[in-house]
Design an enzyme around this catalytic site. Structure first.
Site, PDB file in Angstrom:
ATOM      1  N   CYS A 204       0.851  -1.198   0.000  1.00 35.84           N
ATOM      2  CA  CYS A 204       0.000   0.000   0.000  1.00 35.84           C
ATOM      3  C   CYS A 204       0.882   1.243   0.000  1.00 35.84           C
ATOM      4  O   CYS A 204       2.081   1.176   0.295  1.00 35.84           O
ATOM      5  CB  CYS A 204      -0.934   0.012   1.212  1.00 35.84           C
ATOM      6  SG  CYS A 204      -0.081   0.240   2.786  1.00 35.84           S
TER       7      CYS A 204
ATOM      8  N   ASP B 147      -1.698  34.304 -24.852  1.00 29.09           N
ATOM      9  CA  ASP B 147      -0.868  35.111 -25.735  1.00 29.09           C
ATOM     10  C   ASP B 147      -1.557  35.094 -27.104  1.00 29.09           C
ATOM     11  O   ASP B 147      -2.319  34.171 -27.398  1.00 29.09           O
ATOM     12  CB  ASP B 147       0.530  34.499 -25.827  1.00 29.09           C
ATOM     13  CG  ASP B 147       1.391  35.184 -26.869  1.00 29.09           C
ATOM     14  OD1 ASP B 147       1.457  36.416 -26.863  1.00 29.09           O
ATOM     15  OD2 ASP B 147       1.977  34.463 -27.704  1.00 29.09           O
TER      16      ASP B 147
ATOM     17  N   CYS C  61       2.425   1.977   3.406  1.00 30.84           N
ATOM     18  CA  CYS C  61       3.541   1.073   3.716  1.00 30.84           C
ATOM     19  C   CYS C  61       4.789   1.484   2.930  1.00 30.84           C
ATOM     20  O   CYS C  61       5.912   1.418   3.456  1.00 30.84           O
ATOM     21  CB  CYS C  61       3.170  -0.368   3.362  1.00 30.84           C
ATOM     22  SG  CYS C  61       1.648  -0.929   4.167  1.00 30.84           S
TER      23      CYS C  61
END
Length: 701
Positions: free
Chosen positions: A11, A394, A14
């Site tokens: 996980c 722009d 972990c």
């Protein structure tokens, strides 16, 4: 630094804890475990045997060093194999559990208990071992919680429910791994665009080499259906090329001699000889893939909050469980019953669903956008894209193509006008000359060779053709005697409309006028409309051009807000003003707009794989147009919504389960189902982001 592939990461939490342990080793301070891509990055000087020992404490292991042959295949094989093994063990556990339940009363003595213990051991032994180690080290995480709950359940004789907890948690772990692996595979599919080999031509011979061995100026042969190995220039051949790996656009692009090609593009037909201009590691594709890989590991503010919250959440749950176990019995409650309730609270406290609520959604969003040719450099930028209030554009090279073209032509003596314009401009490399010549390609006539051409500073050029002097340039190049009332009116009209004027004249007549403008991108107007539909509150244009040109472009694309005559530092000032009003993104070409891109909350660069675009901005539109920007914003908003929903579900289901302790209704199987249900739901919801039913954005040919 060395990189290794890992397997067995259980996980994200972990992985973070393992990373912290490795960082305590000598030379380990810069160590990183990238959970989303299952990678370990450590110093070459670190004692690798100690690293492997730390990894093994959580059931993880190094597969082999990254970069060796078949690495990706090896990684997926191992991960798939470990997942399949867990599924087999869960299946056997479920059969033993069902058998023990059905025949419990007819079996002698401790036989059912032994079957329950065997079933629990098969599906939860790895969690139990890790949990015991953590318990002795006073390290409290999900494995510790589950181990305490399992020991407690068996300690009070709840064999059936304790075993069910182990089996359901095993299923939960498998599904969590499956969801993350699905997200990883979607990313790996994207990374598969990288070519592996190249055919190099040397001394008239063909030699197949790894792309890593390519050098600049190597000539490579690219056959039909093969990937172009790195960025280069076509030296021979003609073909159409699929540049989807770079731009996300699968429409083929015609390529011929002297034209640029990108590594990872696919040659559709014919044979191309390409001179390599960049080693593969410096190519556009390599940079894109590297940035995409890094992007999935960056932590968003939401993820950082969740990780901090999880640190305090687990101890808090343990404290609540202890209170549930101890306090009610002092007021007459049954010790056994409330101890059981406390064990259930421990299981409810597992933070799996909460921790995984964000990473899968982030990876899915980054991958989905990358497929569409939108390179997002990190989860933090994806999250921010979903909160953008204002988009500043722009003008040149963004809303327009950045290439002058003839938009209006007025002829007084058409044949002579076009003939002289072409004769004078044909050898010029000036952008305005190229625009004139492109317009004249529509007409078929023989051009003359001028006797001489003289440049007149601030005006244009003078040329003698067939013994007669002609002038080509701006208004100042026209002899005053050549301007009559009609010509004056036409000149004023073109200037007022914002066109750049190019006139062709002799000493007594104006032969004709060209009105030249920067061509507006076909998709710009629709993109602006779609941005508002996607939830953007304000769209503005910032340009250094004069007011009339800015007004013309703004009207054409549907912008009511624009600022003209801006120097680069004035663009930065305007961006700062807009930031005070809300989250602001600046869209530019990544070259001229670097200061404004850097100052904006989010810098979005245009650029078909250009280095400057990739390096400058937070987000890069790899296609040379704006078409998919609205779709990217919608995906980002969806990711943000999914993360919020996931967190609500993860905490909501746990809260409901915890509330069941008040009337004493919480059971171990309800606790584990609430945790597993939340994990499954957040995983499935996150993976829906990968589904593209409608496509995104405007496509421009």
């Amino acid at each position: 630094m060395a990189e290794y592939r890992l397997q067995g990461l259980s996980c994200a939490n972990c992985a973070r804890e393992l990373e912290e342990e490795i960082q305590k080793l000598n030379h380990g301070e810069d160590a990183k475990i990238l959970f989303n891509s299952s990678k370990l990055i450590v110093s070459d000087q670190i004692p690798i045997n100690k690293v492997e020992k730390i990894l093994a404490s959580d059931g993880a292991a190094i597969i082999k060093e990254r970069g060796k042959e078949d690495d990706d295949h090896d990684h997926s094989h191992h991960h798939h194999g470990s997942g399949r093994k867990l599924l087999y063990l869960i299946g056997i556990s479920a059969v033993l559990y069902a058998f023990a339940m059905i025949f419990e009363k007819s079996m002698p003595g401790w036989t059912p208990v032994l079957l329950y213990v065997a079933a629990a051991a098969l599906s939860g032994y790895s969690i139990f071992i890790k949990g015991l180690k953590n318990l002795f080290r006073f390290k409290f995480n999900i494995d510790t919680l589950m181990t305490i709950a399992l020991i407690g359940a068996f300690g009070i004789g709840e064999w059936k429910e304790g075993t069910l907890v182990a089996i359901l948690f095993g299923i939960n772990e498998y599904l969590e791994g499956l969801g993350m692996e699905k997200a990883r595979k979607s990313m790996e599919t994207l990374l598969d665009a990288a070519p592996k080999e190249a055919i190099v031509l040397a001394g008239g011979l063909e030699k197949v080499i790894p792309v890593a061995d390519l050098k600049t100026d190597d000539i490579v042969l690219v056959k039909s259906g093969e990937k172009i190995p790195s960025d280069g220039v076509v030296v021979d051949g003609r073909s159409s090329v699929n540049e989807a790996a770079i731009t996300g656009e699968s429409m083929p692009v015609e390529k011929a001699a002297e034209e640029m090609v990108y590594g990872g593009s696919i040659n559709n037909e014919g044979v191309l000889k390409v001179r390599i201009t960049k080693a593969y590691e410096d190519s556009s594709l390599a940079k894109i893939l590297h940035l995409v890989e890094e992007a999935q590991e960056t932590k968003t503010p939401t993820e950082q909050f969740i990780n901090k919250f999880a640190k305090y959440y687990t101890p808090l749950i343990m404290a609540i469980a202890a209170i549930v176990m101890v306090v009610p019995p002092f007021f007459g409650g049954d010790w056994g019953s409330w101890f059981y309730q406390g064990l259930a609270v421990l299981i409810v406290g597992c933070p799996c669903a909460l921790i995984i609520s964000s990473p899968i959604a982030i990876i899915s969003g980054i991958t989905r956008n990358a497929r569409n040719g939108i390179l997002i450099k990190g989860g933090v930028f994806l999250e921010l894209l979903g909160h953008i209030d204002t988009v500043a554009f722009d003008k040149t090279g963004t809303l327009t193509k950045g290439e002058p073209h003839v938009e209006k032509m007025i002829s007084y003596h058409e044949a002579e006008f076009l003939h002289m314009a072409g004769s004078i401009e044909k050898s010029s490399s000036h952008p305005l000359a190229k625009a004139v010549m492109k317009e004249l390609e529509k007409h078929n006539f023989q051009l003359e060779e001028p006797a001489d051409i003289t440049t007149i500073p601030g005006q244009g050029v003078e040329a003698t053709v067939n013994g007669k002097l002609y002038r080509l340039g701006n208004e100042a190049s026209i002899h005053p005697d050549a301007i009559d009332e009609q010509v004056r009116a036409d000149i004023d009209q073109l200037k007022n409309a914002g066109y750049t004027l190019v006139a062709v004249s002799d000493d007594t007549r104006v032969l004709g006028l060209f009105g030249i403008a920067d061509e507006i991108r076909a998709e710009s107007k629709e993109v602006v409309q779609q941005l508002y539909e996607a939830g953007v509150k304000k769209a503005v244009m910032l340009t250094g051009d004069h007011e009339k040109t800015a007004t013309k472009v703004a009207d054409a694309v549907g912008l009511t807000n624009f600022y003209a005559n801006l120097l680069p530092d004035q663009k930065v000032e305007k961006i700062n003003d807009l930031i005070h009003e809300g989250k602001t993104a600046m869209v530019g070409d990544g070259i001229n707009d670097a200061p404004a891109l850097a100052v904006a909350d989010l810098g979005i660069a245009m650029g078909k794989g250009t280095d400057s675009a990739i390096e400058t901005a937070d987000i890069v539109l790899m296609q040379d147009h704006l078409g998919k920007l609205p779709g990217a914003i919608k995906i980002a908003k969806r990711v943000n919504s999914v993360i919020k929903l996931n967190i609500s579900l993860a905490l909501g289901l746990k809260l409901i389960a915890l509330l069941l302790t008040i009337p004493g209704l919480l059971t171990l199987w309800i606790a584990i189902l609430s945790d597993m249900g939340a994990t499954v739901l957040v995983t499935l919801i996150s993976l829906t982001i990968l589904i593209d039913k409608t496509g995104s954005g405007v496509h421009s040919k």
